[in-house]
Design a protein around this motif. Sequence first.
Motif, PDB file in Angstrom:
ATOM      1  N   LYS A 138       0.857   4.191  -2.910  1.00 38.07           N
ATOM      2  CA  LYS A 138       0.593   5.594  -2.587  1.00 38.07           C
ATOM      3  C   LYS A 138       1.787   6.478  -2.949  1.00 38.07           C
ATOM      4  CE  LYS A 138      -2.651   4.477   1.071  1.00 38.07           C
ATOM      5  NZ  LYS A 138      -2.861   4.383   2.510  1.00 38.07           N
ATOM      6  N   TRP A 178      -5.802   1.163  -9.404  1.00 32.13           N
ATOM      7  CA  TRP A 178      -4.695   2.092  -9.140  1.00 32.13           C
ATOM      8  C   TRP A 178      -3.641   2.027 -10.241  1.00 32.13           C
ATOM      9  CZ3 TRP A 178       0.405   0.771  -8.578  1.00 32.13           C
ATOM     10  CH2 TRP A 178       0.691  -0.577  -8.360  1.00 32.13           C
ATOM     11  N   ASP A 209       0.836  -1.205   0.000  1.00 30.08           N
ATOM     12  CA  ASP A 209       0.000   0.000   0.000  1.00 30.08           C
ATOM     13  C   ASP A 209       0.868   1.251   0.000  1.00 30.08           C
ATOM     14  OD1 ASP A 209      -2.375  -1.398  -0.046  1.00 30.08           O
ATOM     15  OD2 ASP A 209      -2.588  -1.429   2.138  1.00 30.08           O
TER      16      ASP A 209
END
Length: 86
Positions: free
Chosen positions: A23, A54, A19
């Motif tokens: 990001k 994403w 994660d």
Amino acid sequence: LFSDKQFIEIRFIQDKFSDTDRKSLQACIDKLNPDILLLILSHKIETQTQKAKWFEEITKKICFVPIWPIAPQQYLTWLKNRAQHY
């Protein structure tokens, strides 16, 4: 060497993106200056990851070029084929 542009290389050494990786990568691409060439190297990116929302968002802003390695025993044949092609 004497260019106004900068070259930044990022290498991901894990097989999967965490994660934090996702990001950070998204933030980096969102804030990318046109005078910066960003090269991202990683292991093979799984099909499942490539289809993730994403990843699809990121690939709208960048050029994704998968390059498959050539096994040592296949190199000579590959080289001959490429030479004949050109």
